[in-house]
Design a protein around this motif. Structure first.
Motif, PDB file in Angstrom:
ATOM      1  N   LEU A   1      -1.560   3.698  10.599  1.00  0.00           N
ATOM      2  CA  LEU A   1      -1.186   2.283  10.718  1.00  0.00           C
ATOM      3  C   LEU A   1      -2.202   1.514  11.563  1.00  0.00           C
ATOM      4  N   CYS A   2      -2.704   2.137  12.607  1.00  0.00           N
ATOM      5  CA  CYS A   2      -3.761   1.512  13.422  1.00  0.00           C
ATOM      6  C   CYS A   2      -4.987   1.217  12.562  1.00  0.00           C
ATOM      7  N   ALA A   3      -5.422   2.226  11.805  1.00  0.00           N
ATOM      8  CA  ALA A   3      -6.612   2.077  10.971  1.00  0.00           C
ATOM      9  C   ALA A   3      -6.441   0.952   9.962  1.00  0.00           C
ATOM     10  N   ALA A   4      -5.247   0.849   9.381  1.00  0.00           N
ATOM     11  CA  ALA A   4      -4.989  -0.201   8.391  1.00  0.00           C
ATOM     12  C   ALA A   4      -5.085  -1.584   9.028  1.00  0.00           C
ATOM     13  N   ILE A   5      -4.507  -1.746  10.205  1.00  0.00           N
ATOM     14  CA  ILE A   5      -4.558  -3.046  10.888  1.00  0.00           C
ATOM     15  C   ILE A   5      -5.998  -3.410  11.236  1.00  0.00           C
ATOM     16  N   ILE A   6      -6.742  -2.456  11.765  1.00  0.00           N
ATOM     17  CA  ILE A   6      -8.151  -2.707  12.116  1.00  0.00           C
ATOM     18  C   ILE A   6      -8.942  -3.094  10.878  1.00  0.00           C
TER      19      ILE A   6
ATOM     20  N   VAL B   1       1.387 -11.997   8.180  1.00  0.00           N
ATOM     21  CA  VAL B   1       0.635 -11.254   9.181  1.00  0.00           C
ATOM     22  C   VAL B   1      -0.659 -10.769   8.541  1.00  0.00           C
ATOM     23  N   GLY B   2      -1.513 -10.167   9.350  1.00  0.00           N
ATOM     24  CA  GLY B   2      -2.829  -9.787   8.857  1.00  0.00           C
ATOM     25  C   GLY B   2      -2.858  -8.504   8.059  1.00  0.00           C
ATOM     26  N   CYS B   3      -1.753  -7.750   8.062  1.00  0.00           N
ATOM     27  CA  CYS B   3      -1.798  -6.422   7.451  1.00  0.00           C
ATOM     28  C   CYS B   3      -0.392  -5.950   7.103  1.00  0.00           C
ATOM     29  N   THR B   4      -0.243  -5.305   5.960  1.00  0.00           N
ATOM     30  CA  THR B   4       1.054  -4.740   5.581  1.00  0.00           C
ATOM     31  C   THR B   4       1.488  -3.675   6.572  1.00  0.00           C
ATOM     32  N   ALA B   5       0.513  -2.942   7.121  1.00  0.00           N
ATOM     33  CA  ALA B   5       0.848  -1.890   8.075  1.00  0.00           C
ATOM     34  C   ALA B   5       1.589  -2.434   9.294  1.00  0.00           C
TER      35      ALA B   5
END
Length: 547
Positions: free
Chosen positions: A378-383, A352-356
């Protein structure tokens, strides 16, 4: 040992590394019995600091190793003593608490010496001269306490005594030849002897055996400022006990103390202990304040620190001392690296694109709804990691998770992303070192040491003026740290592409991996956004083809 779990992202942490560590620690604390502590291995980027400030979350603790330290042991608590207490009092405290030594501290609780049984018992073997009370600066309070004495008269002019100790076990007139002004004299109940002591202007008269003192003697003592105390002990016992009123500072060990700081490594402490023969050793904090004492016994019971890794699984990117720790879990979305374990662990790695995204999934899979703050992190990490889905590493799982989390966090992802990227991508005021290392990782590809940094910015024009200086910085880093290939991705969020800055003997691999021609040491590649998916795989393939 303190039973905690450290949850750590990689060195030079990005937003995903920090936010995933914070959120997963929150999950472990909600579901486990062992406290989980999020930690970081480097300074926060502007972007990450913006995120933490936005959601009101404190930064994880900064640590530099997970090797076992003194502070991780259950060392003994101690009762520090002040320098002016008597030897008798120090001895009593040691016997009561069954300890071989006591730390001596000043008014600020800072260690100034060590009083041990050896210190005290040696005083009974040494033949001290009769001036010991004067030399040691013994106070009247110590003498009274040591002799269990009662004060008959205390002069306010004299507290420290300059004379010698005299025992008047002879005819009164003979005593006159021994007593000098300022002496401390031990006597019985003979009034004629007491008068001669006062005639000689003694500074302290110690009367043994609980005898009454006449008003005549008391008045005469007041005239010459000679204090009078009465002890229940006989003359022999009083004479034997008086030296025990010496302050502990007179005999304590002050020089060449073997002292451990609470953040000293246990392995290093063990080496020092092998070179000495003390039963226990003081432990102090960074300000020199006493915390306790540690012995060889505590080292025998040493346990490893418990660690969970998020957003990485390569040793070069991880915390120093990992080989001495107990690795419990790995939560990651990168390629499988070189970390090895002695026992099976929970290892979760998803494309996936992010560990979060994975961390959020773990919350929901266990029926737990993350709180607003954790959902926001978690939102910030994905963005950040997906560049709001401009990165080719983005997946539908990331998109669906961001939608779900943003509802909990009550944010508009597009608006928040714009604010976050603006706060995080400005290069103004940053040094070359800060820019290069804000998101830098080391990879071992075959036999080559490869370093790849990434700067994601909306201010590429501002970077152009420092490009030549950055290349010189990279050349120096390449030579000093032995890199075969060193790269910096300057990713333009507006153009959806990256300029590569390249140094090292193996820079030809860049041309081979990306089918481009370097313009000296740089090249712009449209669509290049992801280090994980678009840089490391083709570089690895190019290295393998070159073998």
């Amino acid at each position: 040992m303190k039973d905690v779990i450290y949850i750590s992202g990689h060195k030079n942490p990005d937003t995903d590394s920090i936010c995933s560590a914070l959120a997963y620690a929150d999950f472990k604390n909600k579901t486990g019995n062992i406290p989980a502590i999020p930690v970081r291995l480097g300074e926060l980027s502007r972007e990450t600091q913006f995120v933490l400030d936005y959601f009101g979350v404190n930064s994880p603790e900064l640590i530099d190793t997970v090797r076992t330290q003194i502070q991780d042991l259950k060392f003994d608590s101690v009762i520090p003593i002040c320098p002016d207490i008597s030897l008798k009092m120090a001895w009593s405290i040691m016997k009561k608490n069954n300890v071989p030594n006591l730390p001596v501290v000043d008014e600020g609780d800072k260690l100034v010496g060590l009083a041990s049984l050896a210190n005290i018992t040696s005083t009974y073997m040494d033949i001290w001269d009769t001036n010991i009370l004067s030399k040691s600066g013994t106070t009247l309070e110590n003498i009274v306490e040591t002799l269990s004495a009662k004060c008959i008269y205390v002069s306010d002019k004299i507290n420290n005594f300059k004379g010698k100790i005299v025992v008047t076990a002879m005819q009164p007139e003979s005593a006159r030849e021994l007593i000098e002004e300022g002496d401390i004299v031990i006597c019985g109940d003979r009034e004629d002897a007491q008068e001669i002591i006062l005639d000689c202007k003694a500074s302290l008269m110690i009367i043994t055996g609980k005898h009454e003192v006449t008003e005549k003697i008391i008045e005469k003592a007041k005239e010459i400022s000679c204090s009078i105390i009465m002890t229940p002990y006989d003359t022999f016992t009083a004479a034997r006990l008086v030296p025990q009123s010496v302050p502990v500072s007179y005999v304590m060990t002050k020089d060449n103390l073997v002292v451990f700081n609470n953040d000293d490594l246990v392995d290093e402490a063990k080496e020092k202990m092998l070179q000495t023969r003390f039963r226990s050793y003081p432990v102090v904090d960074n300000d020199g304040k006493i915390l306790g004492s540690v012995s060889r016994y505590h080292l025998i019971s040493k346990n490893k620190k418990k660690v969970i890794l998020v957003d990485h699984n390569e040793r070069t990117q991880s915390i120093p001392g990992l080989e001495d720790a107990e690795l419990l879990e790995v939560i990651d979305h990168h390629r499988i690296g070189d970390i090895q374990t002695g026992l099976p662990i929970y290892f979760r790695n998803e494309p996936v694109g992010c560990t979060a995204t994975i961390v959020a999934s773990i919350f929901f899979e266990n029926g737990i709804r993350p709180c607003r703050k954790m959902a926001g992190l978690l939102c910030a990490a994905i963005i950040s990691d997906t560049l709001l889905f401009k990165s080719p590493t983005s997946t539908n799982a990331d998109r669906l998770m961001l939608k779900r989390l943003s509802e909990i966090a009550n944010i508009n992802p597009e608006k928040f992303a714009e604010e976050m990227f603006k706060a995080g991508t400005s290069l103004q005021g940053k040094t070359l070192d800060e820019i290069f290392n804000q998101d830098f990782k080391v990879f071992n590809i075959g036999s080559l040491k490869v370093g790849v940094g990434q700067v994601t910015t909306m201010d590429t024009e501002g970077f152009q003026s420092m490009k030549e200086d950055m290349l010189k910085y990279m050349e120096n880093k390449t030579n000093d740290e032995g890199f075969n290939l060193l790269m910096l991705m300057v990713t333009d969020l507006l153009k959806d592409g990256s300029e590569l800055l390249v140094t090292g003997d193996e820079k030809y691999l860049v041309s081979k991996a990306f089918n481009v021609q370097l313009d000296g040491k740089t090249v712009y590649i449209p669509g290049l956004m992801s280090r994980k998916k678009q840089v490391i795989p083709p570089l690895t393939a190019a290295v393998n083809e070159s073998k």
